[in-house]
Write a protein that holds these residues in place. Sequence first.
Motif, PDB file in Angstrom:
ATOM      1  N   ARG A  40       0.863  -1.183   0.000  1.00 22.96           N
ATOM      2  CA  ARG A  40       0.000   0.000   0.000  1.00 22.96           C
ATOM      3  C   ARG A  40       0.894   1.225   0.000  1.00 22.96           C
ATOM      4  NH1 ARG A  40      -4.146  -0.652   4.770  1.00 22.96           N
ATOM      5  NH2 ARG A  40      -4.187   1.568   4.319  1.00 22.96           N
ATOM      6  N   LEU A  65       1.340   5.591  -0.291  1.00 20.18           N
ATOM      7  CA  LEU A  65       0.755   6.902  -0.074  1.00 20.18           C
ATOM      8  C   LEU A  65       1.674   7.912  -0.746  1.00 20.18           C
ATOM      9  CD1 LEU A  65      -1.193   8.857   1.451  1.00 20.18           C
ATOM     10  CD2 LEU A  65       0.507   8.861   3.283  1.00 20.18           C
ATOM     11  N   THR A  99      -3.126   4.313  -1.889  1.00 20.17           N
ATOM     12  CA  THR A  99      -4.204   4.569  -0.940  1.00 20.17           C
ATOM     13  C   THR A  99      -4.567   6.041  -0.817  1.00 20.17           C
ATOM     14  OG1 THR A  99      -2.636   4.694   0.880  1.00 20.17           O
ATOM     15  CG2 THR A  99      -3.643   2.547   0.430  1.00 20.17           C
ATOM     16  N   GLY A 100      -3.708   6.938  -1.254  1.00 21.38           N
ATOM     17  CA  GLY A 100      -4.044   8.347  -1.142  1.00 21.38           C
ATOM     18  C   GLY A 100      -2.865   9.251  -1.409  1.00 21.38           C
ATOM     19  N   ARG A 101      -3.071  10.495  -1.049  1.00 23.62           N
ATOM     20  CA  ARG A 101      -2.049  11.516  -1.283  1.00 23.62           C
ATOM     21  C   ARG A 101      -2.004  12.447  -0.072  1.00 23.62           C
ATOM     22  NH1 ARG A 101      -1.764  15.626  -6.447  1.00 23.62           N
ATOM     23  NH2 ARG A 101      -0.224  17.026  -5.552  1.00 23.62           N
ATOM     24  N   LEU A 102      -0.808  12.767   0.376  1.00 23.93           N
ATOM     25  CA  LEU A 102      -0.602  13.679   1.494  1.00 23.93           C
ATOM     26  C   LEU A 102       0.198  14.864   0.970  1.00 23.93           C
ATOM     27  CD1 LEU A 102      -0.707  14.315   4.546  1.00 23.93           C
ATOM     28  CD2 LEU A 102       1.452  13.087   4.754  1.00 23.93           C
ATOM     29  N   THR A 149      -2.574   5.543  11.795  1.00 24.42           N
ATOM     30  CA  THR A 149      -2.148   5.881  10.427  1.00 24.42           C
ATOM     31  C   THR A 149      -3.166   5.376   9.429  1.00 24.42           C
ATOM     32  OG1 THR A 149       0.146   5.677  11.132  1.00 24.42           O
ATOM     33  CG2 THR A 149      -0.280   5.659   8.767  1.00 24.42           C
ATOM     34  N   PHE A 193      -5.371   7.785   6.535  1.00 24.75           N
ATOM     35  CA  PHE A 193      -5.011   7.762   5.122  1.00 24.75           C
ATOM     36  C   PHE A 193      -5.803   6.767   4.297  1.00 24.75           C
ATOM     37  CE2 PHE A 193      -1.029   9.100   7.256  1.00 24.75           C
ATOM     38  CZ  PHE A 193      -1.107  10.422   6.863  1.00 24.75           C
ATOM     39  N   SER A 194      -6.644   5.984   4.873  1.00 28.23           N
ATOM     40  CA  SER A 194      -7.383   5.001   4.085  1.00 28.23           C
ATOM     41  C   SER A 194      -8.606   5.616   3.462  1.00 28.23           C
ATOM     42  CB  SER A 194      -7.788   3.826   4.947  1.00 28.23           C
ATOM     43  OG  SER A 194      -6.630   3.157   5.388  1.00 28.23           O
TER      44      SER A 194
END
Length: 182
Positions: free
Chosen positions: A85, A87, A114-117, A177, A181-182
């Motif tokens: 996974r 990010l 799973t996403g973007r930060l 976490t 972020f999920s």
Amino acid sequence: MVDFRYHLVSIIAVFLALAVGIVVGTAALNGPIVDSLRGNINRLSDDKRDLEQDVRQLQGEVGAADDFADAVGPDLLAGALADERLLFVTTDGVPDGLVEQLRPVLESAGASVTGRLDVRPALADPENRALVEGRSGAGGAGGGGRAAARGGAARAPGAPAARARRAGTPGAPRASTRARFS
């Protein structure tokens, strides 16, 4: 007493001398200045041509590298990130198109994005150092702040942050976490 005619002649003589000085001075300096300017223009034109040639060469090298990556990349990446996974962590100035270009490459390697930060520029501001290091002062002497209020363990100032998973062991990230972020 000085009569008007004598005064007029002296003023005309002064302006005539000034005009003759300007003409003679520019004629004497005109040659070397023009030659120097022409030399500078020729040198700058040659530099520009050299830089244009360098740009064309570098563009060709980038094109060749892109072609190589397109040809070899799928074979090299196949399964390299299976069941991982990921990010995206980006800073200010990263174009959105870059993230969208990387997503299919990583997914073809078997990763699950799973996403973007997005990390804001204020995070690097020296005035926010205490916030970044987890020392807010709101949680009492231990500096726990929000972590103590959530029931989590407070980290001592200057201590390294806990990792999401231990090196070399597979497993899911910590619950906090995962929830963010999920």
